[in-house]
Design a protein around this motif. Structure first.
Motif, PDB file in Angstrom:
ATOM      1  N   SER A   1       0.819  -1.206   0.000  1.00 39.95           N
ATOM      2  CA  SER A   1       0.000   0.000   0.000  1.00 39.95           C
ATOM      3  C   SER A   1       0.852   1.255   0.000  1.00 39.95           C
ATOM      4  O   SER A   1       0.582   2.204  -0.745  1.00 39.95           O
ATOM      5  CB  SER A   1      -0.929  -0.022   1.218  1.00 39.95           C
ATOM      6  OG  SER A   1      -1.704   1.147   1.282  1.00 39.95           O
ATOM      7  N   THR A   2       1.902   1.291   0.860  1.00 41.43           N
ATOM      8  CA  THR A   2       2.777   2.469   0.913  1.00 41.43           C
ATOM      9  C   THR A   2       3.515   2.661  -0.412  1.00 41.43           C
ATOM     10  O   THR A   2       3.636   3.796  -0.913  1.00 41.43           O
ATOM     11  CB  THR A   2       3.792   2.306   2.062  1.00 41.43           C
ATOM     12  OG1 THR A   2       3.080   2.086   3.283  1.00 41.43           O
ATOM     13  CG2 THR A   2       4.655   3.543   2.195  1.00 41.43           C
ATOM     14  N   ALA A   3       4.010   1.563  -0.987  1.00 41.02           N
ATOM     15  CA  ALA A   3       4.741   1.673  -2.243  1.00 41.02           C
ATOM     16  C   ALA A   3       3.838   2.145  -3.369  1.00 41.02           C
ATOM     17  O   ALA A   3       4.242   2.960  -4.205  1.00 41.02           O
ATOM     18  CB  ALA A   3       5.373   0.323  -2.594  1.00 41.02           C
TER      19      ALA A   3
ATOM     20  N   ILE B   1       6.436   1.529 -15.535  1.00 42.44           N
ATOM     21  CA  ILE B   1       7.811   1.859 -15.172  1.00 42.44           C
ATOM     22  C   ILE B   1       8.437   0.574 -14.651  1.00 42.44           C
ATOM     23  O   ILE B   1       7.929  -0.031 -13.706  1.00 42.44           O
ATOM     24  CB  ILE B   1       7.862   2.976 -14.109  1.00 42.44           C
ATOM     25  CG1 ILE B   1       7.164   4.240 -14.636  1.00 42.44           C
ATOM     26  CG2 ILE B   1       9.303   3.284 -13.707  1.00 42.44           C
ATOM     27  CD1 ILE B   1       7.067   5.352 -13.612  1.00 42.44           C
ATOM     28  N   LEU B   2       9.511   0.141 -15.273  1.00 45.22           N
ATOM     29  CA  LEU B   2      10.078  -1.171 -14.984  1.00 45.22           C
ATOM     30  C   LEU B   2      10.415  -1.338 -13.508  1.00 45.22           C
ATOM     31  O   LEU B   2      10.061  -2.357 -12.896  1.00 45.22           O
ATOM     32  CB  LEU B   2      11.330  -1.401 -15.838  1.00 45.22           C
ATOM     33  CG  LEU B   2      12.025  -2.753 -15.642  1.00 45.22           C
ATOM     34  CD1 LEU B   2      11.082  -3.883 -16.003  1.00 45.22           C
ATOM     35  CD2 LEU B   2      13.301  -2.819 -16.483  1.00 45.22           C
TER      36      LEU B   2
ATOM     37  N   SER C   1       8.946  -4.369  -8.830  1.00 45.75           N
ATOM     38  CA  SER C   1       8.813  -4.470  -7.372  1.00 45.75           C
ATOM     39  C   SER C   1       7.380  -4.783  -6.972  1.00 45.75           C
ATOM     40  O   SER C   1       7.123  -5.569  -6.049  1.00 45.75           O
ATOM     41  CB  SER C   1       9.270  -3.157  -6.720  1.00 45.75           C
ATOM     42  OG  SER C   1      10.601  -2.845  -7.080  1.00 45.75           O
ATOM     43  N   ARG C   2       6.412  -4.163  -7.672  1.00 46.94           N
ATOM     44  CA  ARG C   2       5.011  -4.426  -7.370  1.00 46.94           C
ATOM     45  C   ARG C   2       4.664  -5.897  -7.620  1.00 46.94           C
ATOM     46  O   ARG C   2       3.949  -6.539  -6.842  1.00 46.94           O
ATOM     47  CB  ARG C   2       4.121  -3.526  -8.231  1.00 46.94           C
ATOM     48  CG  ARG C   2       2.633  -3.690  -7.938  1.00 46.94           C
ATOM     49  CD  ARG C   2       1.750  -2.908  -8.903  1.00 46.94           C
ATOM     50  NE  ARG C   2       1.865  -1.474  -8.690  1.00 46.94           N
ATOM     51  CZ  ARG C   2       2.432  -0.623  -9.553  1.00 46.94           C
ATOM     52  NH1 ARG C   2       2.935  -1.079 -10.680  1.00 46.94           N
ATOM     53  NH2 ARG C   2       2.491   0.657  -9.290  1.00 46.94           N
TER      54      ARG C   2
ATOM     55  N   ALA D   1       3.324 -11.297  -5.643  1.00 45.51           N
ATOM     56  CA  ALA D   1       3.560 -12.737  -5.671  1.00 45.51           C
ATOM     57  C   ALA D   1       3.836 -13.283  -4.279  1.00 45.51           C
ATOM     58  O   ALA D   1       3.349 -14.366  -3.908  1.00 45.51           O
ATOM     59  CB  ALA D   1       4.711 -13.064  -6.619  1.00 45.51           C
ATOM     60  N   ALA D   2       4.605 -12.531  -3.470  1.00 45.64           N
ATOM     61  CA  ALA D   2       4.909 -12.989  -2.113  1.00 45.64           C
ATOM     62  C   ALA D   2       3.643 -13.047  -1.260  1.00 45.64           C
ATOM     63  O   ALA D   2       3.417 -14.013  -0.512  1.00 45.64           O
ATOM     64  CB  ALA D   2       5.949 -12.072  -1.474  1.00 45.64           C
TER      65      ALA D   2
END
Length: 773
Positions: free
Chosen positions: A84-86, A104-105, A110-111, A116-117
């Motif tokens: 949520s913060t990211a 944006i790569l 990262s998203r 996935a985690a």
């Protein structure tokens, strides 16, 4: 903090019992578990959590497992906070105020990792409460039962398949229709008199004949057909066994109220059955032999689809009930939403597949059927990962069907011959092989922009090397009755185009310089008139065929209603050609044929009168041979319309009556009259009378049957028009037409097979072709 609280409650095992846990999930790898799980959330000694290595056996181990789940819940919430913060940070970094942020790569990579985690942790929590060890076992049991039953039926049909391979009827049409432009395969209609074909001696023992008689009477029950159902007793028995198997696989050892996953698993297991019996080039049809095409097996496709829908309704309704009981949202999460969507799409498929929709809106049914199944595949794969393995067998079956249909597609030049306003004949010349009598093709005629419509039409003639018909072009011929939108448009197009062609030719003949041609044409007007309209067609086939080889029976009854004559006419042309032109090359034993046709008006006889004349004339050629074949044609007209238009067909009777197939069959199979001995003694006379009365009771069963035969013989006796033959030669009955006519024929054959007359007649077999959607 849902997951930590959820895991913390697991510490109180006395509180979290069977009645407070509910999960309708259908995801999770079966390979991760190898022992039986309970289908609701609670912990007891020996319960498997994730792996076989994590099986708590004591109270301390159970407490440790709860602590571990609590810590994993904290990790899950921590990952959710980071996501949520990211997302908030990345959105502020994006240029502009777009609702969907640009790619944006660094951001999206990262998203994806965070998502996935978190999904992996959610999947791990789901494994705690799944029931995916016991339910897949029943799914596999069902997938073993129905192929085993199918293999049993294939084994029963193996003798018929071997006989068809021996005489060349099986697998001779796999590559579709081929043509002979040079006419090398054409033979003139000549009589070939070969050595007399005698009936093979019956070397079976008395016990074996008694057993076959008992099995034949028992099998006659399967012919019975009830009105309004469209299925005979044999098909109903197959469906009953199928339904019982599905119900047992759903309810045995399954707490459906608290967890309805079993119903969902069994519903998914219907995928191979639905598609295996739906494709036109089915592996089952190939293994069962000729006469067992997709049209004969399609009832299993329909009912397995309905069973799939009922299983999905049971799974979904109990899932919704539990959500309402525990105040959980029905829609919102992807799994729940995709499940409801899949159930809705499946409901649309089933509702639009009902007979009224197929009969009155076939195009709507067909389009919805295709696209709705694609949507169902997508939604069910989103709903559960367990659906993916079951998608591949249907795709394989459908892919094989498409591949074989590619080999069977042909684009041919053809001609249209309108016969009045009710019938249009379609002739495809030079198509000489790759099909047998009684088969049908999916015909697509390119006229008036109707290039996407294909219709099943039965071939009404035998291959040219066998056919006795000389009034039609050598090739494939169809009869299209004007009874629907497409068939009426085709007839009107043929009549209008034919009128335009003749009008154009008349104008050319009236031009200056064409006086001599016009005078010659006026001398022979019938020769100058154009009766054919050239056109192009696409053939997809052939399919189906007759499951009964008429050459193995001494007596044959062919019964047709209306346009159903296209099927029986082809069979008549084939068996007469095999006996007359081919000289019984394959050991045909057919001696007499009764060809019956029910039509509404006398004018309908003109549709196929030339073809019937050709076949009847060819049959008379065999009268000088050692093995003649007798053909009698009975035409029953049910309406007094245009009675003067009756063509002269050899050995044909036209009667104003609605016939009874049972009475026709009884009259055809009546026992031959034995000559009485001269001047018998009184004692012998009494014995002969007793013997005759006993034989009469044995052969005619009861007085009702005798009255029926005598009443029908007084109207139109078939037995008086055909020669009597000895007993034991067998009877073949082939019927084609409306559903009511086919049902009457099935019940008539069943009555005869159940009577004592069957023992005298020998084998009695039936093949039906019903024209319905």
């Amino acid at each position: 903090m849902l997951h930590p609280i959820f895991s913390f409650l697991c510490l109180f095992s006395s509180v979290v019992l069977a009645d407070n846990g509910m999960d309708m999930s259908m995801d999770g790898p079966m390979a991760l578990t190898g022992a039986t799980m309970t289908p609701y959330l609670h912990f007891s000694a020996g319960d498997t959590l994730w792996f076989l290595g994590w099986v708590p056996q004591s109270k301390g181990a159970i407490g440790g497992a709860c602590v571990g789940l609590f810590l994993l819940g904290l990790v899950d919430r921590w990952l959710a906070a980071i996501r949520s913060t990211a997302n908030t940070y990345w959105r502020t970094r994006s240029v502009g105020t777009r609702y969907i942020p640009p790619f944006i790569l660094s951001h999206d990579l990262s998203r994806g990792i965070l998502h996935a985690a978190q999904m992996a942790l959610n999947f791990a929590f789901m494994l705690v409460v799944i029931s995916y060890v016991e339910d897949p076992k029943w799914q596999r049991k069902f997938s073993i039962i129905w192929p085993s039953v199918l293999a049993f039926f294939i084994l029963l049909s193996l003798p018929n398949l071997l006989r068809s391979l021996r005489n060349g009827r099986a697998y001779s049409t796999l590559l579709g229709i081929s043509e002979d432009i040079g006419g090398r395969e054409y033979d003139a209609v000549l009589l070939l008199d070969r050595s007399e074909t005698k009936r093979p001696l019956d070397k079976r023992s008395f016990s074996l004949r008694l057993l076959e008689n008992f099995v034949g009477r028992l099998g006659s029950i399967f012919y019975w057909t009830l009105p309004g159902i469209g299925l005979n007793a044999g098909q109903i028995l197959v469906l009953a066994g199928y339904i019982v198997t599905v119900v047992l696989c759903i309810v045995l050892d399954a707490p459906l109220i608290s967890n309805s996953n079993r119903a969902g698993f069994i519903a998914i297991a219907q995928f191979p059955v639905v598609f295996l019996f739906a494709t036109k080039n089915s592996i089952v049809s190939l293994l069962l032999g000729p006469g067992n095409g997709y049209e004969k097996l399609n009832f299993i496709h329909r009912w397995s689809g309905r069973i799939m829908f009922l299983g999905a309704v049971l799974h979904g309704s109990l899932w919704i009930r539990n959500h309402l009981q525990y105040n959980l949202e029905i829609l919102g999460q992807q799994k729940e939403t995709s499940g409801v969507a899949a159930l809705g799409v499946l409901g649309i498929i089933v509702l639009t597949s009902l007979r009224p929709v197929r009969r009155f809106c076939y195009e709507v049914f067909y389009i919805i059927h295709i696209f709705a199944f694609i949507a169902f595949f997508i939604t069910i794969c989103y709903h559960t990962i367990y659906a993916s393995p079951w998608i591949f067998p249907p795709l394989a079956f459908y892919g094989l069907d498409i591949l074989m249909r590619m080999f069977r597609h042909r684009i041919k030049d053809a001609v249209l011959v309108p016969v009045g306003k009710q019938m249009t004949l379609v002739h495809v010349p030079y198509s000489t092989s790759g099909w047998i009598a009684g088969q049908h093709v999916r015909l697509r005629i390119f006229f008036l922009g109707r290039i996407f419509e294909s219709h099943p039409l039965t071939i009404c003639s035998a291959p040219p090397d066998v056919s006795c018909i000389t009034s039609m072009p050598q090739g494939i011929s169809f009869g299209v009755r004007a009874c629907g939108d497409w068939s009426r448009a085709l007839n009107q197009y043929a009549l209008q185009t034919l009128a335009e062609i003749n009008a154009a030719e008349s104008c050319e003949k009236s031009l200056p310089g064409s006086t001599e041609k016009a005078h010659a044409a006026s001398a022979t007007p019938s020769a100058s008139a154009v009766t054919e309209v050239p056109i192009q067609v696409m053939l997809d086939g052939p399919y189906g065929g007759c499951s009964v080889d008429l050459g193995n029976y001494e007596t044959v009854l062919l019964f047709a209603g209306g346009s159903g004559i296209t099927f029986t006419l082809g069979l008549l042309d084939d068996i007469v050609g095999r006996c007359v032109r081919k000289g019984r090359a394959n050991g045909e034993v057919t001696r007499r044929i009764e060809f019956a046709w029910c039509v509404r008006s006398f004018g309908s006889i003109d549709w196929f009168a030339p073809a019937l004349m050709d076949i009847a004339n060819a049959a008379t050629l065999s009268s000088v041979s050692s093995t003649p074949i007798e053909v009698h044609i009975s035409i029953y007209v049910t309406c007094l319309c245009n009675p003067e238009a009756i063509p002269q067909i050899p050995n044909c009777d036209v009667t104003m009556i609605r016939p009874s197939i049972y009475r026709v069959l009884l009259d055809l199979t009546a026992p031959p009259e034995q000559p009485s001995p001269s001047a018998p003694s009184p004692a012998r006379s009494s014995k002969l009378e007793a013997t005759k009365s006993a034989e009469k009771v044995t052969e005619l069963d009861d007085q009702y049957e005798v009255e029926e035969v005598s009443a029908f013989q007084g109207v139109n006796s078939v037995s008086a028009k055909l020669p009597r033959i000895s007993d034991g030669g067998g009877v073949a009955v082939c019927v084609s037409g409306p559903e009511g006519l086919v049902r009457e024929a099935s019940n008539a054959v069943a009555r005869v097979k159940m009577s004592r007359r069957r023992q005298r007649l020998g084998k009695i077999d039936l093949h039906t072709e019903v024209f319905t959607l």
